[in-house]
Design an enzyme around this catalytic site. Structure first.
Site, PDB file in Angstrom:
ATOM      1  N   LYS B  75       0.846  -1.196   0.000  1.00 29.07           N
ATOM      2  CA  LYS B  75       0.000   0.000   0.000  1.00 29.07           C
ATOM      3  C   LYS B  75       0.879   1.242   0.000  1.00 29.07           C
ATOM      4  O   LYS B  75       1.894   1.283   0.715  1.00 29.07           O
ATOM      5  CB  LYS B  75      -0.905  -0.020   1.235  1.00 29.07           C
ATOM      6  CG  LYS B  75      -1.954   1.087   1.284  1.00 29.07           C
ATOM      7  CD  LYS B  75      -2.815   0.946   2.533  1.00 29.07           C
ATOM      8  CE  LYS B  75      -3.901   2.001   2.595  1.00 29.07           C
ATOM      9  NZ  LYS B  75      -4.740   1.866   3.810  1.00 29.07           N
ATOM     10  N   SER B 150      -9.613   1.997   2.954  1.00 25.16           N
ATOM     11  CA  SER B 150      -8.734   2.723   2.068  1.00 25.16           C
ATOM     12  C   SER B 150      -7.720   1.832   1.338  1.00 25.16           C
ATOM     13  O   SER B 150      -7.122   2.288   0.371  1.00 25.16           O
ATOM     14  CB  SER B 150      -7.982   3.799   2.855  1.00 25.16           C
ATOM     15  OG  SER B 150      -7.140   3.194   3.816  1.00 25.16           O
ATOM     16  N   SER B 174      -9.828  -0.282   7.261  1.00 24.42           N
ATOM     17  CA  SER B 174      -9.258  -0.128   5.918  1.00 24.42           C
ATOM     18  C   SER B 174      -8.577  -1.356   5.330  1.00 24.42           C
ATOM     19  O   SER B 174      -8.234  -1.355   4.153  1.00 24.42           O
ATOM     20  CB  SER B 174      -8.258   1.032   5.901  1.00 24.42           C
ATOM     21  OG  SER B 174      -8.941   2.255   5.823  1.00 24.42           O
TER      22      SER B 174
END
Lengths: 96, 490
Positions: B75, B150, B174
């Site tokens: 990420k 996210s 997330s």
């Protein structure tokens, strides 16, 4: 209850933010709704004054030792503007 | 079977036995990513050349690491030395970190291969990945839908077979919510289990890095590698890290579990509720005791979270001022430069949260908002931990609804409600895993969340593994393949 328009101006000054025209339109209403919504919390009866700590193990303190840090040149190369071994910024005090 | 369909654990096994070359694995992922990522948009940055040379290095090693040949995506709020790390924000658009996050260091030390950096909501603030400053990511199961957020890029990459696994970060859900939306497994470890060094801070008392993969096994292996004390993160726990993978197979005693009572399911999407009841049927045969619990304080968990997280964010994000790194807007004076840099560098959701946090912490409101939220957090934590003294696991739906369409949710509060089932565990710092547990009639994946006691990841993985085997959610239905089949049926 709160005049969010006035408040937002004050808050954005505190947060070092300017709002775009569109944000000036949308944000006051949105913020008012969000603040109302999180305000539900006031109905929760919470016992005592105990506050949360994210860890329940004792935090370890580091010895105060000098260690190798990132090379100066590498860190400086990230700066948007520099002069020699220094990071350069625009003038700090306003011109008279 | 194509290389991209291999599970991480299987692939690593083959590479370690020198039956498959890491270089061949990486090459097949590269050609797949080049085709499908034009549709999916999971990656912000790919590092194919680096990945290939890393793979050749691994192939040449006599003693290969525990993750040899594992093709992993990271990420883009986790810093990677020498690889652009944007955090999904204009303010870090061209930021090339001079240091490596501990988790990345640990993955590489075990010969995992980093293939790229995945898309996210700017500063991990969002539940759909639509808040990325660059482009939205699409759900591999239905390109009109969001992958969640996210960590949406990480979830989509794993689901679309663009990586064997990925790292995400979870502040209020997330990792778990996008895992559920994309039909994969995602773990939010106990706060302190995994070092946050090198994770770009959003809300430091909540942030935790977690693995996302196509099976419980793969998540267990990655967690064994990334977990553990790190002197550079003083909130990381000095506790031994079990070999989660080998513990999966060891026999365990039947668990005592709790489901949410009917009153907690009011207003839930009917298909999610129906699926949750079906799961209860399947699971009841696997446990020694089942109870139904309601958590009255959960009603307060979301408002509490949306005071605490923005407050911490407003403080953490004060560092982006255009002075030392990142974007700088031209200005004649310093104060003006701060203002213009932050104004042009942050997107609307980030600004909203900074302002909200500034409000909650400002004099006159601190007691009524932040201090009250901190006490509410204590109450929520106490309630959860008390329940977990009586039962081993709490099972909830992972999300209130399946993946929604891009652009469908415009109202900020409606978006915040996506975290309904996940935030309580974040506030309490306990571990939670999301595993796929079924499909809607339209063919969208649904997730089941399992919560456990702090630092009981071993038991959590074992139980999730048992559920995975009994829920029989088929791996070969993932992502691109499922879409292809549906297209053919039409």
């Amino acid at each position: 209850m709160l005049d969010m328009k006035v408040d937002l101006e004050h808050l954005s000054r505190l947060a070092n933010l300017e709002l775009t025209e569109q944000e000036k339109e949308l944000l006051p209403g949105q913020m008012e709704k969000i603040i109302d919504w999180v305000g539900q919390l006031s109905s929760l009866q919470t016992p005592g004054e105990e506050k949360y700590s994210p860890v329940d193990f004792s935090l370890r303190l580091e010895d105060d030792l000098v260690q190798v840090s990132l090379p100066q040149s590498e860190v400086l190369s990230l700066a948007p503007e520099k002069a020699g071994d220094f990071i350069k910024v625009p003038r700090v005090l306003p011109e008279k | 079977m194509k290389y991209i369909e291999l599970g991480l654990t299987e692939a690593v096994d083959l590479v370690r036995k020198s039956q498959v070359k890491a270089e061949e694995l990486v090459a097949s992922f590269i050609s797949h990513v080049e085709v499908v990522d034009r549709e999916i948009g999971a990656y912000l940055t790919t590092v194919f050349d680096r990945a290939l040379s890393q793979a050749r290095e691994v192939d040449g090693k006599k003693h290969k690491g525990r993750l040899a040949g594992a093709v992993v995506a990271i990420k883009d709020n986790i810093v990677t030395r020498g690889i652009r790390t944007t955090c999904g924000s204009r303010i870090l658009e061209n930021f090339i970190p001079p240091y490596e996050a501990t988790v990345v260091e640990r993955l590489k030390a075990e010969d995992a291969i980093i293939i790229g950096k995945t898309n996210l909501d700017e500063f991990a603030m969002g539940s759909s990945t639509e808040n990325s400053a660059f482009f939205p990511t699409r759900n591999p199961w239905d390109l009109d839908r969001v992958p969640g957020g996210s960590s949406g890029g990480s979830a989509a990459a794993v689901a679309a077979l663009e990586a064997m696994a990925a790292l995400g970060s979870d502040t209020g859900g997330s990792v778990r919510q996008p895992a559920a939306f994309c039909g994969i497994v995602g773990l939010k470890p106990t706060y302190g289990r995994v070092s946050r060094y090198g994770l770009i801070a959003f809300a430091s008392s909540l942030d935790q890095i977690g693995p996302m993969a196509r099976s419980v096994k793969d998540c267990a292996l990655i967690t064994s590698v990334i977990a553990g004390f790190d002197p550079r993160d003083s909130t990381s726990a000095e506790l031994p890290v079990p070999d989660y993978l080998s513990e999966l197979e060891s026999p365990g005693r039947p668990a005592k579990i709790a489901f949410l009572g009917e009153s907690s399911l009011q207003g839930l999407n009917p298909e999610v509720a129906e699926n949750y009841r079906q799961v209860q049927q399947i699971v009841s045969g696997l446990c020694s005791e089942i109870t139904f619990l309601d958590f009255p304080s959960w009603e307060m968990a979301l408002p509490c979270y949306y005071i605490i997280a923005p407050s911490e964010a407003s403080s953490n994000l004060a560092r982006y001022d255009g002075v030392r790194y990142g974007f700088r807007a031209p200005a004649a004076e310093l104060a003006e430069m701060y203002l213009k840099t932050r104004t042009a560098g942050f997107g609307s959701e980030v600004k909203r949260r900074i302002l909200l946090g500034t409000f909650a912490l400002s004099s006159g409101y601190y007691e009524a908002y932040y201090a009250r939220a901190a006490r509410a957090r204590q109450a929520i934590t106490a309630e959860l931990k008390a329940a977990l003294e009586k039962v081993d696991f709490i099972l909830t739906p992972a999300t209130p609804e399946p993946a929604f369409k891009l652009g469908e949710i415009q109202d900020p509060i409606a978006m915040y409600l996506q975290d309904y089932f996940t935030v309580a565990a974040s506030l309490a710092g306990i571990p939670g895993i999301s595993i796929p547990c079924g499909l809607t009639r339209e063919g969208l994946p649904l997730g089941l969340q399992v919560l456990a006691r702090p630092f009981s990841e071993s038991e959590l993985f074992k139980f999730a593994f048992l559920l995975e085997n009994n829920l029989k959610f088929k791996n070969n239905m993932y992502g691109i393949k499922a879409r292809g089949r549906r297209k053919n049926e039409n």
